[in-house]
Design an enzyme around this catalytic site. Structure first.
Site, short mmCIF file in Angstrom:
data_model
loop_
_atom_site.label_atom_id
_atom_site.label_comp_id
_atom_site.label_asym_id
_atom_site.label_seq_id
_atom_site.Cartn_x
_atom_site.Cartn_y
_atom_site.Cartn_z
N GLU A 41 0.84 -1.21 0.00
CA GLU A 41 0.00 0.00 0.00
C GLU A 41 0.88 1.26 0.00
O GLU A 41 0.64 2.21 -0.75
CB GLU A 41 -0.92 -0.04 1.24
CG GLU A 41 -1.77 1.18 1.49
CD GLU A 41 -2.92 1.31 0.50
OE1 GLU A 41 -3.09 0.40 -0.33
OE2 GLU A 41 -3.61 2.35 0.55
N SER A 88 31.05 17.58 25.50
CA SER A 88 31.16 16.15 25.76
C SER A 88 30.67 15.90 27.19
O SER A 88 30.23 16.82 27.87
CB SER A 88 32.61 15.71 25.58
OG SER A 88 33.46 16.60 26.25
N LYS A 124 23.49 5.33 26.32
CA LYS A 124 24.51 6.10 25.59
C LYS A 124 24.76 5.38 24.27
O LYS A 124 25.48 4.39 24.21
CB LYS A 124 25.80 6.21 26.41
CG LYS A 124 26.80 7.15 25.79
CD LYS A 124 27.97 7.40 26.72
CE LYS A 124 28.89 8.46 26.13
NZ LYS A 124 29.43 8.06 24.82
N LYS A 300 21.36 12.51 33.70
CA LYS A 300 21.28 13.98 33.74
C LYS A 300 20.37 14.39 34.89
O LYS A 300 19.29 13.80 35.05
CB LYS A 300 20.66 14.53 32.45
CG LYS A 300 21.55 14.42 31.24
CD LYS A 300 20.89 15.07 30.03
CE LYS A 300 21.75 14.83 28.80
NZ LYS A 300 20.97 14.50 27.61
#
Ligand code: NMN
Length: 341
Positions: A41, A88, A124, A300
């Site tokens: 489709e 970084s 990571k 974080k």
């Protein structure tokens, strides 16, 4: 009589309908991993679009899926200075270093010991970092990390990556939105791709990361289009007002996900250092069975107010750290054998 929008009498509207339909199906297929229609489709609509576009070349839209096949080769890559440096991350290699990170967060942000800090966690990805700029919701530019300050304009190659939206969905985005993420190749796609390369007597790549990095630095976007690159978005460049509105990293990712960007399903928000370590152990266990390679997990501080109190050291934020996996080349060699057999 006015032609009906989307009907064959109105090629412009029909093209728009087809582009929107194909992009919606692609989003289901590549981003959500839940195809809504059979390939036949999708392919039928794609061919109809191709036919219309070749009949009306001036009606070709920039967000058409046909534009992902790659433009003509480039002479070289332009150097672009990042508007916000691509930093970084500091690394942690063991539990003691993760505990020291959490300790520092408490100390510097003056958070009492009995209060746990909320952390947003992502795998990571073992690929290459990329910055992508959307203007008025349209994909306009993609730049490699480079040295963090200056990168290379690889827009033509990134345009070919099927799960990078050419247009953001909804309308809840600023006029300019710069997002950050990782380009990678899935393990199974990598095996198949290397096999094809070998069959054609072409270069065989050492691992998915090398293959992804080598492909992004190809001057011929048609080569990039033929390689199975994928993208995961893990953040955006935000000013203070935007941070104030969004409040946290996890809410930012929710928002980016609503804009149609591919966000990892493995992200999580946890409380305190125990939450970090238990997530880490889970991922160590899942690592080998994940469809892509990861070389650690990223922690974080979730709350932007606390992030702001922590600031930066040298080239890395103090509010984040990468907890690296121990090297396990033996394990990945075993995996290669398993897949090839
Ligand atoms: O190059 P594209 O247009 O991404 O297509 C590559 C392959 O993936 C084609 O075989 C196509 O049928 C398939 N595909 C299927 C869907 C679907 O919804 N079934 C969506 C996008 C691509």
């Amino acid at each position: 009589v006015e032609p009906e929008p989307g009907s064959l009498d109105d090629p412009e509207a029909r093209i728009q309908t087809l582009v929107d339909q194909l992009n919606a199906w692609s989003y289901q297929y590549y981003v959500l991993d839940e195809p809504m229609v059979p390939d036949s489709e999708y392919d039928r609509c794609y061919r109809e679009l191709e036919a219309l576009e070749s009949q009306y070349p001036n009606l070709v839209r920039r967000d058409s899926p046909t534009q992902r096949v790659g433009d003509k080769p480039l002479e070289g890559f332009e150097q672009i200075v990042h508007r916000a440096a691509m930093l970084s991350l500091s690394n942690a290699f063991d539990e003691a270093e993760v505990r020291a990170f959490d300790r520092r967060v408490h100390d510097l942000a003056e958070i009492p010991d009995h209060q746990t800090v909320a952390y947003a966690i992502d795998p990571k990805f073992d690929g290459l970092a990329i910055s992508i700029l959307y203007r008025a919701g349209q994909f306009v530019q993609a730049v490699t990390r480079g040295d963090g300050t200056t990168g290379e304009d690889v827009t033509a190659n990134v345009r070919t990556i099927r799960n990078v939206p050419m247009r953001l969905s909804g309308s809840e985005f600023p006029d300019e939105l710069e997002i950050r993420g990782e380009i990678l190749i899935y393990k199974a796609d990598f095996q198949a791709m290397n096999q094809r390369q070998a069959e054609h007597g072409l270069k065989v790549f050492a691992n998915p990361r090398n293959a992804a990095a080598g492909t992004i630095r190809q001057l011929d976007p048609r080569v990039a289009a033929s390689r199975p690159l994928r993208f995961f978005c893990y953040g955006a460049v935000l000013d203070r007002d935007q941070q104030g509105r969004l409040q946290s990293h996890s809410k930012t990712l929710d928002w980016l996900q609503n804009l149609g960007l591919p966000i990892s399903q493995h992200r999580q928000t946890v409380q305190g250092v125990d939450g970090l370590l238990s997530y880490y152990n889970t991922m160590v266990g899942q690592r080998i069975s994940l469809p892509f390679e990861i070389d650690g997990v990223v922690y974080k501080v979730d709350d932007y107010r606390i992030q702001g109190q922590l600031g930066f050291v040298a080239k890395a934020p103090r509010f984040a750290i990468a907890h690296k996996f121990p090297p396990d080349e033996v394990l990945s060699r075993l995996l290669d054998i398993e897949i090839q057999v």
